[in-house]
Motif scaffolding. Structure first.
Motif, PDB file in Angstrom:
ATOM      1  N   GLY A  86       0.816  -1.212   0.000  1.00  7.48           N
ATOM      2  CA  GLY A  86       0.000   0.000   0.000  1.00  7.48           C
ATOM      3  C   GLY A  86       0.847   1.259   0.000  1.00  7.48           C
ATOM      4  N   PHE A  87       1.887   1.297   0.851  1.00  9.70           N
ATOM      5  CA  PHE A  87       2.770   2.462   0.885  1.00  9.70           C
ATOM      6  C   PHE A  87       3.549   2.599  -0.412  1.00  9.70           C
ATOM      7  CE2 PHE A  87       2.976   2.082   5.764  1.00  9.70           C
ATOM      8  CZ  PHE A  87       1.856   2.889   5.877  1.00  9.70           C
ATOM      9  N   THR A  88       3.933   1.473  -0.994  1.00  8.07           N
ATOM     10  CA  THR A  88       4.639   1.529  -2.278  1.00  8.07           C
ATOM     11  C   THR A  88       3.758   2.173  -3.338  1.00  8.07           C
ATOM     12  OG1 THR A  88       5.911  -0.457  -1.735  1.00  8.07           O
ATOM     13  CG2 THR A  88       5.781   0.161  -4.051  1.00  8.07           C
ATOM     14  N   GLU A  89       2.475   1.849  -3.330  1.00 13.45           N
ATOM     15  CA  GLU A  89       1.562   2.473  -4.289  1.00 13.45           C
ATOM     16  C   GLU A  89       1.440   3.969  -4.045  1.00 13.45           C
ATOM     17  OE1 GLU A  89      -2.932   2.010  -6.170  1.00 13.45           O
ATOM     18  OE2 GLU A  89      -2.205   0.580  -4.671  1.00 13.45           O
ATOM     19  N   PHE A 129       3.791   5.957  -2.924  1.00 13.87           N
ATOM     20  CA  PHE A 129       4.990   6.589  -3.472  1.00 13.87           C
ATOM     21  C   PHE A 129       4.985   6.529  -4.998  1.00 13.87           C
ATOM     22  CE2 PHE A 129       6.649   5.405   0.834  1.00 13.87           C
ATOM     23  CZ  PHE A 129       6.839   6.699   1.271  1.00 13.87           C
ATOM     24  N   PHE A 130       4.440   5.462  -5.569  1.00 15.51           N
ATOM     25  CA  PHE A 130       4.335   5.394  -7.027  1.00 15.51           C
ATOM     26  C   PHE A 130       3.396   6.478  -7.560  1.00 15.51           C
ATOM     27  CE2 PHE A 130       5.970   0.889  -7.387  1.00 15.51           C
ATOM     28  CZ  PHE A 130       6.992   1.219  -8.247  1.00 15.51           C
ATOM     29  N   LEU A 131       2.308   6.744  -6.850  1.00 12.04           N
ATOM     30  CA  LEU A 131       1.405   7.811  -7.267  1.00 12.04           C
ATOM     31  C   LEU A 131       2.101   9.167  -7.243  1.00 12.04           C
ATOM     32  CD1 LEU A 131      -1.908   6.743  -5.464  1.00 12.04           C
ATOM     33  CD2 LEU A 131      -1.398   6.614  -7.908  1.00 12.04           C
ATOM     34  N   SER A 132       2.973   9.375  -6.252  1.00  8.36           N
ATOM     35  CA  SER A 132       3.743  10.624  -6.193  1.00  8.36           C
ATOM     36  C   SER A 132       4.721  10.716  -7.363  1.00  8.36           C
ATOM     37  CB  SER A 132       4.501  10.705  -4.867  1.00  8.36           C
ATOM     38  OG  SER A 132       3.621  10.684  -3.766  1.00  8.36           O
ATOM     39  N   VAL A 133       5.368   9.598  -7.678  1.00  3.24           N
ATOM     40  CA  VAL A 133       6.302   9.573  -8.803  1.00  3.24           C
ATOM     41  C   VAL A 133       5.566   9.831 -10.113  1.00  3.24           C
ATOM     42  CG1 VAL A 133       7.833   8.086 -10.149  1.00  3.24           C
ATOM     43  CG2 VAL A 133       7.982   8.108  -7.657  1.00  3.24           C
ATOM     44  N   MET A 134       4.395   9.235 -10.268  1.00  8.07           N
ATOM     45  CA  MET A 134       3.620   9.436 -11.496  1.00  8.07           C
ATOM     46  C   MET A 134       3.134  10.878 -11.610  1.00  8.07           C
ATOM     47  SD  MET A 134       1.477   5.864 -11.457  1.00  8.07           S
ATOM     48  CE  MET A 134       0.566   6.203 -12.959  1.00  8.07           C
ATOM     49  N   ALA A 135       2.791  11.503 -10.478  1.00 14.14           N
ATOM     50  CA  ALA A 135       2.403  12.918 -10.494  1.00 14.14           C
ATOM     51  C   ALA A 135       3.582  13.783 -10.937  1.00 14.14           C
ATOM     52  CB  ALA A 135       1.915  13.344  -9.119  1.00 14.14           C
ATOM     53  N   TYR A 136       4.776  13.447 -10.470  1.00 18.99           N
ATOM     54  CA  TYR A 136       5.977  14.169 -10.891  1.00 18.99           C
ATOM     55  C   TYR A 136       6.230  13.983 -12.380  1.00 18.99           C
ATOM     56  CZ  TYR A 136      10.889  15.562 -11.149  1.00 18.99           C
ATOM     57  OH  TYR A 136      12.077  16.163 -11.488  1.00 18.99           O
ATOM     58  N   ASP A 137       5.962  12.793 -12.896  1.00 20.16           N
ATOM     59  CA  ASP A 137       6.105  12.532 -14.328  1.00 20.16           C
ATOM     60  C   ASP A 137       5.143  13.397 -15.136  1.00 20.16           C
ATOM     61  OD1 ASP A 137       6.999  10.674 -16.656  1.00 20.16           O
ATOM     62  OD2 ASP A 137       4.802  10.547 -16.686  1.00 20.16           O
ATOM     63  N   ARG A 138       3.896  13.538 -14.673  1.00 24.28           N
ATOM     64  CA  ARG A 138       2.942  14.413 -15.350  1.00 24.28           C
ATOM     65  C   ARG A 138       3.379  15.867 -15.291  1.00 24.28           C
ATOM     66  NH1 ARG A 138       1.466   9.293 -15.195  1.00 24.28           N
ATOM     67  NH2 ARG A 138      -0.556   8.809 -16.122  1.00 24.28           N
ATOM     68  N   TRP A 166       9.779   1.329  -4.007  1.00 31.07           N
ATOM     69  CA  TRP A 166       9.687   0.017  -3.365  1.00 31.07           C
ATOM     70  C   TRP A 166      10.407   0.012  -2.017  1.00 31.07           C
ATOM     71  CZ3 TRP A 166       6.514  -3.761  -4.614  1.00 31.07           C
ATOM     72  CH2 TRP A 166       6.027  -3.834  -5.930  1.00 31.07           C
ATOM     73  N   ILE A 167      11.602   0.592  -1.969  1.00 27.11           N
ATOM     74  CA  ILE A 167      12.383   0.595  -0.727  1.00 27.11           C
ATOM     75  C   ILE A 167      11.657   1.372   0.366  1.00 27.11           C
ATOM     76  CG2 ILE A 167      14.515   1.415   0.350  1.00 27.11           C
ATOM     77  CD1 ILE A 167      15.949   0.830  -2.274  1.00 27.11           C
ATOM     78  N   CYS A 168      11.176   2.566   0.045  1.00 27.18           N
ATOM     79  CA  CYS A 168      10.472   3.387   1.040  1.00 27.18           C
ATOM     80  C   CYS A 168       9.182   2.714   1.496  1.00 27.18           C
ATOM     81  CB  CYS A 168      10.170   4.763   0.459  1.00 27.18           C
ATOM     82  SG  CYS A 168      11.624   5.784   0.155  1.00 27.18           S
ATOM     83  N   GLY A 169       8.490   2.059   0.573  1.00 27.80           N
ATOM     84  CA  GLY A 169       7.250   1.384   0.943  1.00 27.80           C
ATOM     85  C   GLY A 169       7.470   0.245   1.909  1.00 27.80           C
ATOM     86  N   PHE A 170       8.484  -0.587   1.652  1.00 27.54           N
ATOM     87  CA  PHE A 170       8.725  -1.756   2.508  1.00 27.54           C
ATOM     88  C   PHE A 170       9.384  -1.363   3.833  1.00 27.54           C
ATOM     89  CE2 PHE A 170       7.546  -4.037  -1.171  1.00 27.54           C
ATOM     90  CZ  PHE A 170       7.253  -5.336  -0.782  1.00 27.54           C
ATOM     91  N   LEU A 171      10.177  -0.286   3.838  1.00 28.96           N
ATOM     92  CA  LEU A 171      10.753   0.168   5.103  1.00 28.96           C
ATOM     93  C   LEU A 171       9.707   0.877   5.964  1.00 28.96           C
ATOM     94  CD1 LEU A 171      14.274   1.540   4.043  1.00 28.96           C
ATOM     95  CD2 LEU A 171      13.720  -0.623   5.172  1.00 28.96           C
ATOM     96  N   ILE A 203       3.328   9.266   6.856  1.00 28.59           N
ATOM     97  CA  ILE A 203       3.561   8.580   5.582  1.00 28.59           C
ATOM     98  C   ILE A 203       2.512   8.964   4.544  1.00 28.59           C
ATOM     99  CG2 ILE A 203       3.686   6.324   4.463  1.00 28.59           C
ATOM    100  CD1 ILE A 203       4.721   5.231   7.150  1.00 28.59           C
ATOM    101  N   ILE A 204       1.248   8.894   4.925  1.00 24.72           N
ATOM    102  CA  ILE A 204       0.178   9.172   3.964  1.00 24.72           C
ATOM    103  C   ILE A 204       0.186  10.629   3.531  1.00 24.72           C
ATOM    104  CG2 ILE A 204      -2.320   9.194   3.623  1.00 24.72           C
ATOM    105  CD1 ILE A 204      -2.500   6.830   5.537  1.00 24.72           C
ATOM    106  N   LEU A 205       0.271  11.535   4.496  1.00 21.84           N
ATOM    107  CA  LEU A 205       0.210  12.955   4.160  1.00 21.84           C
ATOM    108  C   LEU A 205       1.487  13.436   3.487  1.00 21.84           C
ATOM    109  CD1 LEU A 205      -1.663  14.474   7.219  1.00 21.84           C
ATOM    110  CD2 LEU A 205      -2.562  13.681   5.040  1.00 21.84           C
ATOM    111  N   TYR A 206       2.623  12.817   3.786  1.00 23.01           N
ATOM    112  CA  TYR A 206       3.864  13.197   3.093  1.00 23.01           C
ATOM    113  C   TYR A 206       3.781  12.847   1.606  1.00 23.01           C
ATOM    114  CZ  TYR A 206       8.766  13.195   1.679  1.00 23.01           C
ATOM    115  OH  TYR A 206       9.946  13.426   1.019  1.00 23.01           O
TER     116      TYR A 206
END
Length: 229
Positions: free
Chosen positions: A28-31, A33-42, A69-74, A126-129
């Motif tokens: 869930g946390f990995t997703e 962070f992926f959403l944040s990365v995808m927003a940066y890509d846009r 992945w690393i941030c999500g699992f940590l 985590i969520i709000l960051y």
């Protein structure tokens, strides 16, 4: 979870329950962070279109994916460790269809206030960051779209973000409602929505905006029509 469903076995070991909690939050946390990365890509695609191919190098994309992945699992460890300190002296029945921290807190017999504070503090951070990172990208995107001279250009820019923004709003809305508040009777309904419904609509939402998918769909439909005729 699949074994429990297929064998009608409603028991799980404590270590197995914690393992399930860990991977549930890790993915869930990995997703998030992926959403944040995808927003940066846009953001790069709309605000820096001429430099997009230069900025989004394969090496950068691989690094952002790896760190997601690393941030999500940590980050998941921050919620699993407090749950591992709970004691259970009464009925060990979880009122949920999978192991989660909130149901475990509800049936714990030791003092859970420090654990509650730690749990909700980490959830907020985590969520709000990740939401803040996503929002910063979309603030810049809205500024750039607002400055576009033509309505056609604004429509094209908005169509680039609509699928991702739909997933962001539904995913963040449900998890914030679920975890950043007190437990209620609708927890199971909400958890089904973000654990089952959103993953099911993700492929549909993203592929509907994909030109290759449109071409493949038209090709398959035309073949099916010819075959039926």
């Amino acid at each position: 979870m699949l074994v429990d469903i297929m064998t009608d076995n409603n028991t799980i070991s404590y270590n197995g329950c914690l393992t399930q909690v860990y991977f549930f939050y890790a993915l869930g946390f990995t997703e998030l962070f992926f959403l944040s990365v995808m927003a940066y890509d846009r953001y790069l695609a709309i605000c820096h279109p001429l430099r997009y191919n230069t900025l989004t190098t394969p090496n950068l994309c691989q690094q952002m994916a790896l760190w997601s992945w690393i941030c999500g699992f940590l980050s998941s460890l921050l919620l699993v460790i407090p749950s591992s300190k709970l004691l259970f002296c009464g009925p060990r029945i979880i009122n949920h269809f999978f192991c989660d921290s909130i149901p475990l807190l509800n049936i714990s017999c030791n003092q859970t206030l420090p654990t509650d504070v730690i749990y909700y503090a980490f959830a907020w951070i985590i969520i709000l960051y990740s939401l803040l990172l996503t929002s910063m990208s979309y603030v810049q995107i809205m500024r750039a779209v607002y400055c576009l001279p033509s309505q056609l250009g604004r429509s094209k820019a908005f169509s680039t973000c609509v699928s991702h923004l739909t997933v962001v709003l539904t995913f963040y809305g449900t998890i914030i409602f679920m975890y950043i508040r007190s437990s209620t009777k609708v927890d199971k309904v909400v958890s089904i929505f973000y654990a089952v419904v959103i993953p099911l609509i993700n492929p549909l939402v993203y592929t509907l905006r994909n030109r290759d998918f449109h071409a493949a769909l038209k090709k398959n439909l035309s073949i099916s029509i010819i075959f039926c005729n």
